[in-house]
Structures are given as structure tokens and as C-alpha cells.
Design a protein around this motif. Structure first.
Motif, PDB file in Angstrom:
ATOM      1  N   TRP A 163       0.823  -1.208   0.000  1.00  0.00           N
ATOM      2  CA  TRP A 163       0.000   0.000   0.000  1.00  0.00           C
ATOM      3  C   TRP A 163       0.858   1.259   0.000  1.00  0.00           C
ATOM      4  O   TRP A 163       0.519   2.251  -0.663  1.00  0.00           O
ATOM      5  N   LEU A 198       2.061   1.668  -3.506  1.00  0.00           N
ATOM      6  CA  LEU A 198       0.958   2.070  -4.379  1.00  0.00           C
ATOM      7  C   LEU A 198       0.604   3.541  -4.180  1.00  0.00           C
ATOM      8  O   LEU A 198       0.488   4.301  -5.152  1.00  0.00           O
ATOM      9  N   ILE A 199       0.451   3.955  -2.940  1.00  0.00           N
ATOM     10  CA  ILE A 199       0.087   5.348  -2.650  1.00  0.00           C
ATOM     11  C   ILE A 199       1.193   6.301  -3.099  1.00  0.00           C
ATOM     12  O   ILE A 199       0.921   7.333  -3.733  1.00  0.00           O
ATOM     13  N   GLY A 225       3.578  -1.988  -5.768  1.00  0.00           N
ATOM     14  CA  GLY A 225       2.490  -1.968  -4.792  1.00  0.00           C
ATOM     15  C   GLY A 225       1.380  -2.935  -5.134  1.00  0.00           C
ATOM     16  O   GLY A 225       0.904  -3.690  -4.278  1.00  0.00           O
ATOM     17  N   ILE A 274       0.379  -6.263  -2.906  1.00  0.00           N
ATOM     18  CA  ILE A 274      -0.978  -6.374  -2.357  1.00  0.00           C
ATOM     19  C   ILE A 274      -1.680  -7.608  -2.918  1.00  0.00           C
ATOM     20  O   ILE A 274      -2.340  -8.345  -2.179  1.00  0.00           O
TER      21      ILE A 274
END
Length: 191
Positions: free
Chosen positions: A56, A59-60, A92, A96
């Protein structure tokens, strides 16, 4: 003279803040201790949780990097920034979507890191043994321990992925929580 006075005032301000908020540090220390023991007792769950959290974060940060890249597309390094952001988004998503495979890969990376850190620490200790007096032996021991941990992780890989990340993070949380609890109790006693 001014630098010394500023440093002393800053130290006094930090000590005063810690004394005023010792309960918050105590609560944080207890929370870290509980999470640490949980990670040690359930290392696979902790490893997967950490892998997903890292996914995460990638990804963010990747999405933010994409937004920034397009916002500043006229700036220097646009393509490098864009490529870096895309890689972060992909990493990411992979971590996940496939946390088990991600934990296996991260475990190998951690093993290689411990190996490199151990070699570097040993070299530093040997190079500076004359200047570090008796402390160089502790550095040497830390380097040897790092190499031992690396050997355990890498020689048992991929099986070590089930426990390595969770156990190492759990140990770190236990030590961090213990130090915060000790600091909070010392501040309480001073207050």
C-alpha cells in the motif's frame, strides 16, 4: 557559546515535554510491546501484514508520484520521475495482490541486506580497531551476528519467508516498546 546554550535549551525543552507527556510515551511503549510479542508469536501473519502494508505504501507513493510527474511535466527529469512512479505502482499492486510471493522476495532481500551489513560492519570494525578501543570488538560481534542471521535466512529460503520478516519486526517492536516504557517511567519518576 550560543550553540551550547541553544543545545542545552533544546535538551531541557525535550526533557520537559517528555515529563509532561510521559503517559503517552508509556501507552505507545506498551502498544509496541504488545504488537511486537504478537508478531513474534504469529510471524507468518505479521510477515504478510507487513508485506501488504508495504504494498500500500508503494501504491500510494506511486500514485502520488504519477500525479506530481504530470503536474510538473515541463520540469527536468520528467521521464525518470514517471518511470519511478510507474514502478512503485506496479510493485504496490504486486505486493498487495500476491503477499506470499512478496514476502518470499522481501525475505531474500533482507537476507542479502544482513549479509552486506555484516561484511561492512566487520570491515569497519577491523579498519578502526585502533581508534575504537574496546568497542571495536562489539562492532565485530555485531557484524558476525548479521552474517549469521543472513546465513540462516538465505540458507533456509524460501521457507524462512514464513517467519523472518515477522520475527525481525517483532523483535524490533519489543525493543522499541521497552525503551519507550523505560523512558516514560524515568520521566514519571523525575516529575
Amino acid at each position: 557559546m550560543t550553540f551550547s546554550n541553544d543545545t542545552e535549551r533544546l535538551q531541557a525543552a525535550v526533557e520537559d515535554t517528555i515529563q509532561k507527556h510521559w503517559k503517552a510515551y508509556l501507552i505507545e511503549g506498551i502498544l509496541l510491546l504488545v504488537l511486537g510479542f504478537g508478531a513474534i508469536l504469529l510471524p507468518l501473519l505479521a510477515s504478510l501484514t507487513i508485506t501488504i502494508l508495504l504494498g500500500w505504501l508503494f501504491l500510494i507513493s506511486g500514485v502520488a508520484g504519477l500525479a506530481f510527474s504530470f503536474w510538473a511535466r515541463k520540469g527536468p527529469g520528467f521521464w525518470w520521475s514517471l518511470i519511478s512512479a510507474i514502478i512503485a505502482v506496479i510493485a504496490g499492486i504486486v505486493l498487495i495482490a500476491q503477499p506470499v510471493q512478496g514476502a518470499v522476495t522481501l525475505t531474500l532481500v533482507i537476507g542479502v541486506y544482513f549479509l552486506a551489513e555484516g561484511v561492512a560492519t566487520i570491515m569497519y570494525a577491523l579498519q578502526h580497531r585502533g581508534r575504537l578501543s574496546e568497542r571495536w570488538g562489539w562492532m565485530l560481534a555485531a557484524g558476525v551476528l548479521d552474517i549469521l542471521v543472513a546465513f540462516i535466512i538465505i540458507s533456509g529460503w524460501p521457507g524462512t519467508a514464513a517467519w523472518a520478516i515477522g520475527l525481525l519486526v517483532g523483535i524490533n517492536l519489543v525493543f522499541g516498546g521497552t525503551s519507550l516504557i523505560a523512558m516514560a517511567l524515568a520521566a514519571r519518576n523525575k516529575a
